[in-house]
Each structure stands twice: as C-alpha cells, then as structure tokens.
Enzyme design. Structure first.
Site, PDB file in Angstrom:
ATOM      1  N   CYS A  84     -12.642  32.534  84.332  1.00  0.00           N
ATOM      2  CA  CYS A  84     -12.975  31.605  85.418  1.00  0.00           C
ATOM      3  C   CYS A  84     -11.965  31.654  86.564  1.00  0.00           C
ATOM      4  O   CYS A  84     -12.336  31.524  87.739  1.00  0.00           O
ATOM      5  CB  CYS A  84     -13.100  30.183  84.880  1.00  0.00           C
ATOM      6  SG  CYS A  84     -11.745  29.648  83.818  1.00  0.00           S
ATOM      7  N   HIS A  96     -10.287  24.873  89.409  1.00  0.00           N
ATOM      8  CA  HIS A  96      -9.002  25.544  89.274  1.00  0.00           C
ATOM      9  C   HIS A  96      -8.470  25.851  90.674  1.00  0.00           C
ATOM     10  O   HIS A  96      -9.126  26.546  91.466  1.00  0.00           O
ATOM     11  CB  HIS A  96      -9.148  26.847  88.495  1.00  0.00           C
ATOM     12  CG  HIS A  96      -9.463  26.669  87.042  1.00  0.00           C
ATOM     13  ND1 HIS A  96      -9.453  25.444  86.413  1.00  0.00           N
ATOM     14  CD2 HIS A  96      -9.803  27.574  86.086  1.00  0.00           C
ATOM     15  CE1 HIS A  96      -9.757  25.609  85.125  1.00  0.00           C
ATOM     16  NE2 HIS A  96      -9.966  26.897  84.913  1.00  0.00           N
TER      17      HIS A  96
END
Length: 354
Positions: free
Chosen positions: A148, A241
């Site tokens: 990711c 993130h």
C-alpha cells in the site's frame, strides 16, 4: 462490458471487507462468493465490522462464507486478501485451475513472471501474463498489486521519473493503524505513540518501487536504475499513509516543473474511462499544511483513488526536491487498486466474459 462473477478470499479482514464494500454496487463485477478461514458456513453479515456493518444491502445477508478452495467457488475472477503464508499456498492452486487471481498479498509480488501492477503506471507489465502461463502451464493467471505504501510512492514518482529521470529517493512514512489489519495493534501500544518499525515494510517499499518503475526485458522486469531508501513508522491515524520524500534527479528540476508533471499525469485507465479510475490519479495541493489524512484521504472524483501530493519545494542538495504524498491504504493502496486492475484487464479482453 459483460458481467463477471467475483469471489473474495480473506473476505472478513480489513481489506477483504473493503473489496466487498466497493463491489456491492459495481457496474459489471458481480460479487458471487466470499471465502475465509475459521468462519466457513456463517452468514457474512454476522462477521463484518466497521462501516460495512451499517450498509443495508441484500448481498450481505445472502452471502455465506465458503472454503477458500478452487472447487468450492464459482467465479470468473478472484480477489485475494489472504495473509502472505496462506496466499503463497492457495493462490497458485486457483491460477492453475483456470481462475484469474488478483492478489493483495506480498507472497508473489517479486516473482519474475508476476506483474506488480499500478494500472496508470505500468500496464505494459501485463505482457508478463503470457510468459507466466507458458512457463507454469496454468489455464488462469496470477497478478499482484503492490504494498500500500509503494502504491502511493510509485504513482507519484512515475511522471517525475518519466519526465526528468530520478537517481535516488529517500522516503519516510507515517502509516495508519488500519495498515496493520484487524485486530492490529493494542491501544496501549499505539495511542499517543509512534512505532519506528514495521516488519518487512521498508524492504517491500524499496524493492517493489524499483520493480513497478522497471521495464520488460526477456520475459521479466529489469528494475529501475534508481536508489530507494525507506524508513517506515506506524502512527495513531486510522486511514491514509503519509509519506515525505527527498527526490534526487539526474538534472535540475524546479518545483513548478514537478507540479506541472504531477498534476497533468493520466494513464490508460483514464483514457478508457474505467469506473474506478479517478479523473486525476494525482492531486496537487498548494497549502503548506497539506496533505493530511483526515482531510485528504478520500479526495478526488473517485473517493480514495487519487494520491495527493503537496509541499513540493527545493532541497539543499543539488538537483533535489522535497515533497509529501498521501495514499489511502485500504482503497488505492488495497482493494480499490485491485478492482481498477480488474477493470483494466476486462477492458483489454484479458478476462473471460469481457
């Protein structure tokens, strides 16, 4: 496009539930089965957590968790959110039996004949599927989606590397707790804290980014000739993130040139107008305090599918810029990215029924 039947392996985990959520109203990918471990025979609606529990959709009551075995599932396409060890064992079984398998696991990402796909970045790597089938004698195939964090970094670096050439990237990440899965970390470990180590994460970001930006050579991928150095941290945010990068170029690049390259970038999914493709895969923000996970994780025309880049500025080192980027780890970095990959496969005629 014709309707395709879809099964989700590992459907009760965080990413598995994201797959289900995003597939419930998909225009041509029809969710037909869910599979998991330790919950076989139970109604799926009894097992979901978080926002999906609030959805009122007939499928959530109709679906019953099945065994993750090829003979147990009827589908044209498999989305796998299995843990790495289970994925390493089970995903090749499905591919060998004729299933198209799109894996969110790290188990097969660095294998020479497995495409590691970001649809806007390296669609030419799909040519590896032909090599894979020939080498392994499979009727189906296995395609991997990246880590990711590497998804956000790879997407942001693509237009910069293509336009200016990158020598070196140093990236420090602040990764949300949802990236640790469910139940994830203890509240006593993460609340009011930052953990400067995520097992295996730095190596994944470094190797996968080079493969994503690499080129096809003799039935495999020659990794991009650039250095990637990652430092990964777990922080007490829920989703998204955040990554801060120092990007060193082969020549001088101004912040204005970088902004223009990033903001103007589109890829094959945008040209094909795929359902999950955002109009702009990279959103450039001008505010000095952006991007922020709480504000920007679901920015863009398709929520969660655009990477948001900001704070583009000169570094003290020559030929280098600093920037921050944000990727939604569960959507663009997880289920949404794999669904977009499936849409691309269908549009290119690489899936049965398309």
């Amino acid at each position: 496009m014709r309707e395709l039947r879809v099964a989700v392996l590992g459907a009760t985990g965080i990413i598995g539930q994201r797959y289900v959520e995003l597939l419930l109203d998909h225009p041509f990918l029809r969710l037909s089965a869910v599979a998991g471990h330790g919950s076989v025979g139970r109604r799926y609606s009894e097992l979901v957590r978080g926002p999906l529990r609030l959805r009122r959709h007939r499928l959530l009551d109709e679906l019953v968790v099945q065994e993750a075995k090829p003979e147990a599932l009827e589908a044209d396409l498999i989305f796998s959110a299995l843990p790495a060890r289970a994925a390493a064992e089970k995903e090749p079984l499905f591919a060998g039996r004729g299933f198209a398998v799109l894996s969110d696991s790290s188990a097969h990402r660095l294998e020479a004949d497995v495409p590691l796909l970001i649809p806007e970045v390296n669609p030419e790597h799909l040519e590896l599927l032909r090599t894979q089938r020939a080498r392994r004698g499979w009727r189906g195939f296995l395609l991997a989606t990246p880590n990711c964090t590497a998804v956000g970094l790879g997407l942001a670096l693509k237009p910069l590397h293509e336009a200016f050439g990158i020598k070196r990237v140093v990236v420090s990440t602040l990764q949300s707790i949802s990236g640790a899965g469910y139940p994830g970390l203890s509240a006593l470990d993460i609340l009011g804290n930052v953990i400067p180590y995520i097992e295996g994460e730095e190596e994944k970001v470094e190797r996968e980014t080079r493969k994503i930006l690499g080129r096809l050579v003799d039935g495999g991928v020659q990794e991009a000739d650039l250095a990637v150095e990652a430092m990964c941290h777990r922080v007490p945010t829920v989703e998204g993130h955040l990554e801060s990068a120092l990007v060193e170029f082969k020549g001088d690049v101004t912040p204005e040139q970088a902004r223009e390259a990033l903001a103007g970038f589109t890829g094959l999914p945008q040209r094909l107008k795929l359902p999950s493709a955002p109009g702009r895969p990279i959103l450039v923000v001008e505010e000095q305090d952006r991007p922020q996970p709480r504000i920007d994780s679901e920015a863009g025309s398709v929520p969660g599918m655009s990477v948001v880049v900001g704070r583009i500025r000169r570094a003290q080192a020559s030929n280098a810029l600093k920037l921050s980027l944000l990727v939604h780890n569960e959507i663009r970095g997880g289920a949404g990215g794999a669904i977009l990959a499936a849409e691309l496969l269908a549009a290119l005629g690489l899936l049965g029924g398309s």
